[in-house]
Design a protein around this motif. Sequence first.
Motif, PDB file in Angstrom:
ATOM      1  N   THR A   1       8.552 -22.592 -29.464  1.00 13.38           N
ATOM      2  CA  THR A   1       7.795 -21.356 -29.251  1.00 13.38           C
ATOM      3  C   THR A   1       7.425 -21.138 -27.789  1.00 13.38           C
ATOM      4  OG1 THR A   1       5.689 -22.462 -29.734  1.00 13.38           O
ATOM      5  CG2 THR A   1       6.863 -21.457 -31.583  1.00 13.38           C
ATOM      6  N   ALA A   2       8.066 -21.889 -26.881  1.00 14.98           N
ATOM      7  CA  ALA A   2       7.810 -21.704 -25.455  1.00 14.98           C
ATOM      8  C   ALA A   2       8.414 -20.388 -24.976  1.00 14.98           C
ATOM      9  CB  ALA A   2       8.388 -22.870 -24.660  1.00 14.98           C
ATOM     10  N   GLU A   3       7.766 -19.797 -23.967  1.00 17.52           N
ATOM     11  CA  GLU A   3       8.263 -18.573 -23.342  1.00 17.52           C
ATOM     12  C   GLU A   3       8.235 -18.760 -21.827  1.00 17.52           C
ATOM     13  OE1 GLU A   3       6.459 -14.957 -24.838  1.00 17.52           O
ATOM     14  OE2 GLU A   3       5.779 -16.030 -26.630  1.00 17.52           O
ATOM     15  N   VAL A   4       9.376 -18.490 -21.202  1.00 16.09           N
ATOM     16  CA  VAL A   4       9.515 -18.649 -19.755  1.00 16.09           C
ATOM     17  C   VAL A   4       9.847 -17.284 -19.172  1.00 16.09           C
ATOM     18  CG1 VAL A   4      10.737 -19.818 -17.896  1.00 16.09           C
ATOM     19  CG2 VAL A   4      10.312 -21.020 -20.058  1.00 16.09           C
TER      20      VAL A   4
ATOM     21  N   MET B   1      23.321 -10.788 -22.339  1.00 16.63           N
ATOM     22  CA  MET B   1      23.615 -12.191 -22.045  1.00 16.63           C
ATOM     23  C   MET B   1      24.320 -12.325 -20.693  1.00 16.63           C
ATOM     24  SD  MET B   1      25.749 -14.906 -24.351  1.00 16.63           S
ATOM     25  CE  MET B   1      26.119 -16.542 -23.739  1.00 16.63           C
ATOM     26  N   PHE B   2      25.361 -11.476 -20.451  1.00 18.62           N
ATOM     27  CA  PHE B   2      26.090 -11.559 -19.192  1.00 18.62           C
ATOM     28  C   PHE B   2      25.226 -11.097 -18.018  1.00 18.62           C
ATOM     29  CE2 PHE B   2      29.512 -11.281 -22.355  1.00 18.62           C
ATOM     30  CZ  PHE B   2      30.255 -12.390 -21.991  1.00 18.62           C
ATOM     31  N   LYS B   3      24.305 -10.169 -18.276  1.00 14.87           N
ATOM     32  CA  LYS B   3      23.370  -9.763 -17.235  1.00 14.87           C
ATOM     33  C   LYS B   3      22.494 -10.931 -16.818  1.00 14.87           C
ATOM     34  CE  LYS B   3      19.636  -6.472 -16.309  1.00 14.87           C
ATOM     35  NZ  LYS B   3      18.805  -5.367 -16.879  1.00 14.87           N
ATOM     36  N   SER B   4      22.036 -11.719 -17.799  1.00 11.20           N
ATOM     37  CA  SER B   4      21.211 -12.892 -17.492  1.00 11.20           C
ATOM     38  C   SER B   4      22.006 -13.921 -16.703  1.00 11.20           C
ATOM     39  CB  SER B   4      20.697 -13.514 -18.791  1.00 11.20           C
ATOM     40  OG  SER B   4      19.899 -12.591 -19.510  1.00 11.20           O
ATOM     41  N   ILE B   5      23.275 -14.107 -17.067  1.00  5.35           N
ATOM     42  CA  ILE B   5      24.114 -15.080 -16.364  1.00  5.35           C
ATOM     43  C   ILE B   5      24.306 -14.667 -14.904  1.00  5.35           C
ATOM     44  CG2 ILE B   5      26.446 -16.022 -16.228  1.00  5.35           C
ATOM     45  CD1 ILE B   5      26.529 -15.981 -19.272  1.00  5.35           C
ATOM     46  N   ARG B   6      24.574 -13.391 -14.662  1.00  9.96           N
ATOM     47  CA  ARG B   6      24.725 -12.915 -13.285  1.00  9.96           C
ATOM     48  C   ARG B   6      23.441 -13.091 -12.485  1.00  9.96           C
ATOM     49  NH1 ARG B   6      27.646  -8.658 -15.812  1.00  9.96           N
ATOM     50  NH2 ARG B   6      25.788  -7.327 -15.710  1.00  9.96           N
ATOM     51  N   ALA B   7      22.295 -12.826 -13.148  1.00  6.51           N
ATOM     52  CA  ALA B   7      21.012 -12.995 -12.456  1.00  6.51           C
ATOM     53  C   ALA B   7      20.771 -14.455 -12.086  1.00  6.51           C
ATOM     54  CB  ALA B   7      19.879 -12.480 -13.336  1.00  6.51           C
ATOM     55  N   GLU B   8      21.119 -15.376 -12.977  1.00  2.00           N
ATOM     56  CA  GLU B   8      20.915 -16.794 -12.694  1.00  2.00           C
ATOM     57  C   GLU B   8      21.849 -17.281 -11.592  1.00  2.00           C
ATOM     58  OE1 GLU B   8      21.411 -18.165 -16.646  1.00  2.00           O
ATOM     59  OE2 GLU B   8      19.505 -17.279 -17.258  1.00  2.00           O
TER      60      GLU B   8
ATOM     61  N   ARG C   1      12.107 -18.588 -25.752  1.00  4.45           N
ATOM     62  CA  ARG C   1      12.460 -17.326 -25.094  1.00  4.45           C
ATOM     63  C   ARG C   1      12.428 -17.538 -23.581  1.00  4.45           C
ATOM     64  NH1 ARG C   1      12.296 -13.092 -28.693  1.00  4.45           N
ATOM     65  NH2 ARG C   1      11.297 -13.536 -30.704  1.00  4.45           N
ATOM     66  N   ILE C   2      13.559 -17.271 -22.946  1.00  8.19           N
ATOM     67  CA  ILE C   2      13.695 -17.514 -21.509  1.00  8.19           C
ATOM     68  C   ILE C   2      14.146 -16.228 -20.834  1.00  8.19           C
ATOM     69  CG2 ILE C   2      14.907 -18.840 -19.737  1.00  8.19           C
ATOM     70  CD1 ILE C   2      15.059 -21.152 -21.654  1.00  8.19           C
ATOM     71  N   GLY C   3      13.435 -15.826 -19.777  1.00  9.53           N
ATOM     72  CA  GLY C   3      13.719 -14.589 -19.085  1.00  9.53           C
ATOM     73  C   GLY C   3      14.922 -14.684 -18.164  1.00  9.53           C
ATOM     74  N   ASN C   4      15.116 -13.651 -17.361  1.00  7.51           N
ATOM     75  CA  ASN C   4      16.247 -13.574 -16.440  1.00  7.51           C
ATOM     76  C   ASN C   4      15.909 -14.255 -15.120  1.00  7.51           C
ATOM     77  OD1 ASN C   4      17.695 -12.029 -18.324  1.00  7.51           O
ATOM     78  ND2 ASN C   4      16.782 -10.125 -17.556  1.00  7.51           N
ATOM     79  N   GLY C   5      16.929 -14.754 -14.459  1.00  8.12           N
ATOM     80  CA  GLY C   5      16.759 -15.337 -13.140  1.00  8.12           C
ATOM     81  C   GLY C   5      16.029 -16.661 -13.127  1.00  8.12           C
ATOM     82  N   VAL C   6      16.021 -17.380 -14.256  1.00  5.02           N
ATOM     83  CA  VAL C   6      15.368 -18.690 -14.317  1.00  5.02           C
ATOM     84  C   VAL C   6      16.295 -19.741 -13.710  1.00  5.02           C
ATOM     85  CG1 VAL C   6      14.464 -20.475 -15.860  1.00  5.02           C
ATOM     86  CG2 VAL C   6      13.998 -18.055 -16.323  1.00  5.02           C
ATOM     87  N   PHE C   7      15.736 -20.656 -12.936  1.00  4.04           N
ATOM     88  CA  PHE C   7      16.507 -21.706 -12.281  1.00  4.04           C
ATOM     89  C   PHE C   7      15.929 -23.057 -12.687  1.00  4.04           C
ATOM     90  CE2 PHE C   7      17.651 -23.690  -7.904  1.00  4.04           C
ATOM     91  CZ  PHE C   7      18.661 -24.420  -8.497  1.00  4.04           C
ATOM     92  N   ILE C   8      16.751 -23.882 -13.344  1.00  3.82           N
ATOM     93  CA  ILE C   8      16.377 -25.264 -13.660  1.00  3.82           C
ATOM     94  C   ILE C   8      17.117 -26.145 -12.668  1.00  3.82           C
ATOM     95  CG2 ILE C   8      16.348 -27.077 -15.397  1.00  3.82           C
ATOM     96  CD1 ILE C   8      16.332 -24.968 -17.552  1.00  3.82           C
ATOM     97  N   ASP C   9      16.414 -26.665 -11.672  1.00  3.88           N
ATOM     98  CA  ASP C   9      17.031 -27.430 -10.589  1.00  3.88           C
ATOM     99  C   ASP C   9      17.261 -28.872 -11.032  1.00  3.88           C
ATOM    100  OD1 ASP C   9      18.087 -28.028  -8.177  1.00  3.88           O
ATOM    101  OD2 ASP C   9      16.208 -28.008  -7.070  1.00  3.88           O
ATOM    102  N   HIS C  10      18.493 -29.323 -10.979  1.00  2.00           N
ATOM    103  CA  HIS C  10      18.911 -30.639 -11.479  1.00  2.00           C
ATOM    104  C   HIS C  10      18.683 -30.702 -12.989  1.00  2.00           C
ATOM    105  CE1 HIS C  10      19.760 -32.095  -7.475  1.00  2.00           C
ATOM    106  NE2 HIS C  10      18.573 -31.650  -7.080  1.00  2.00           N
TER     107      HIS C  10
ATOM    108  N   HIS D   1      22.054 -21.982 -24.043  1.00  4.33           N
ATOM    109  CA  HIS D   1      20.852 -21.538 -24.750  1.00  4.33           C
ATOM    110  C   HIS D   1      20.916 -20.060 -25.083  1.00  4.33           C
ATOM    111  CE1 HIS D   1      16.704 -20.918 -25.892  1.00  4.33           C
ATOM    112  NE2 HIS D   1      16.626 -19.953 -24.983  1.00  4.33           N
ATOM    113  N   ARG D   2      21.460 -19.245 -24.194  1.00  3.50           N
ATOM    114  CA  ARG D   2      21.572 -17.812 -24.499  1.00  3.50           C
ATOM    115  C   ARG D   2      22.340 -17.603 -25.798  1.00  3.50           C
ATOM    116  NH1 ARG D   2      17.754 -16.058 -20.969  1.00  3.50           N
ATOM    117  NH2 ARG D   2      18.225 -16.678 -18.828  1.00  3.50           N
ATOM    118  N   LEU D   3      23.413 -18.359 -25.974  1.00  7.30           N
ATOM    119  CA  LEU D   3      24.228 -18.216 -27.176  1.00  7.30           C
ATOM    120  C   LEU D   3      23.495 -18.767 -28.399  1.00  7.30           C
ATOM    121  CD1 LEU D   3      26.832 -17.462 -28.588  1.00  7.30           C
ATOM    122  CD2 LEU D   3      27.805 -19.654 -27.831  1.00  7.30           C
ATOM    123  N   SER D   4      22.902 -19.960 -28.270  1.00  8.12           N
ATOM    124  CA  SER D   4      22.205 -20.555 -29.420  1.00  8.12           C
ATOM    125  C   SER D   4      20.978 -19.728 -29.801  1.00  8.12           C
ATOM    126  CB  SER D   4      21.792 -21.993 -29.094  1.00  8.12           C
ATOM    127  OG  SER D   4      20.815 -22.023 -28.064  1.00  8.12           O
TER     128      SER D   4
END
Length: 245
Positions: A93-96, A1-8, A75-84, A38-41
């Motif tokens: 069932t979406a996967e990003v 989880m923290f690895k994903s946060i650092r990547a984002e 399911r959402i991968g690492n380094g995803v950016f949602i702008d605004h 979302h990572r936590l939920s």
Amino acid sequence: MFKSIRAELAVIRERDPAARGPFEILLCYPGFQALTLHRLSHRMWHSRLPLKLPSRLLSQLGRSLTGIEIHPGARIGNGVFIDHGMGVVIGETAEVGNHCLLYQGVTLGGTGKKSGKRHPTLADNVVVGAGAKVLGALTIGPNTRIGAGSVVVRDVDADCTVVGIPGRVIHQSGVRINPLAHSALPDAEANVIRNLMDRIDQLENQVVTMQTCLRAIAAGQPIKEVCAGASQNLKDREILEFLGE
């Protein structure tokens, strides 16, 4: 989880020139906040403990705070950016994939009422423009761009650009494009209309040439003399020769 946060955090600082530091991102970027919740939920949703309802409540809290609705099952991968991100909806069932970029108003929605996989799958490095809708259990290939306002209802191969309603694929092979330039997309409708107008002009010129020759025939004039040099177009000359015969 923290690895994903650092990547984002790293991706936001790389892609958004307005990001001035990690504390500003932590406090002022709803996309980052929504993904962190979302990572936590998501972990709660897939826990062996009966935490389905608490995970949904946490996702609803994130929706209230950020305006971004992400189902805990997505399911959402690492380094995803949602702008605004206001108005973004990501279904159960979406996967990003990794390093995807989603703008405001994007919907990764499902179709039908059947259980199982019913939401889209985005591969790595996909860019989805503002207001675009990707609907159904389809797959978007890596390095694909979806233009703002497009509606995608079919699978898309890798390295493509998709525009329009419904989305049409325009290949951009061999061209490196800035992922933030999601508005710099070809106008497929304008290209089609321009080609049609050119064809209409060509046909009108041929009709005028034929009318000139027919009037000459009706007046009893020598067809070859009247029509000589009337057109520089090869097809028009073929028509004149046919009329002359």
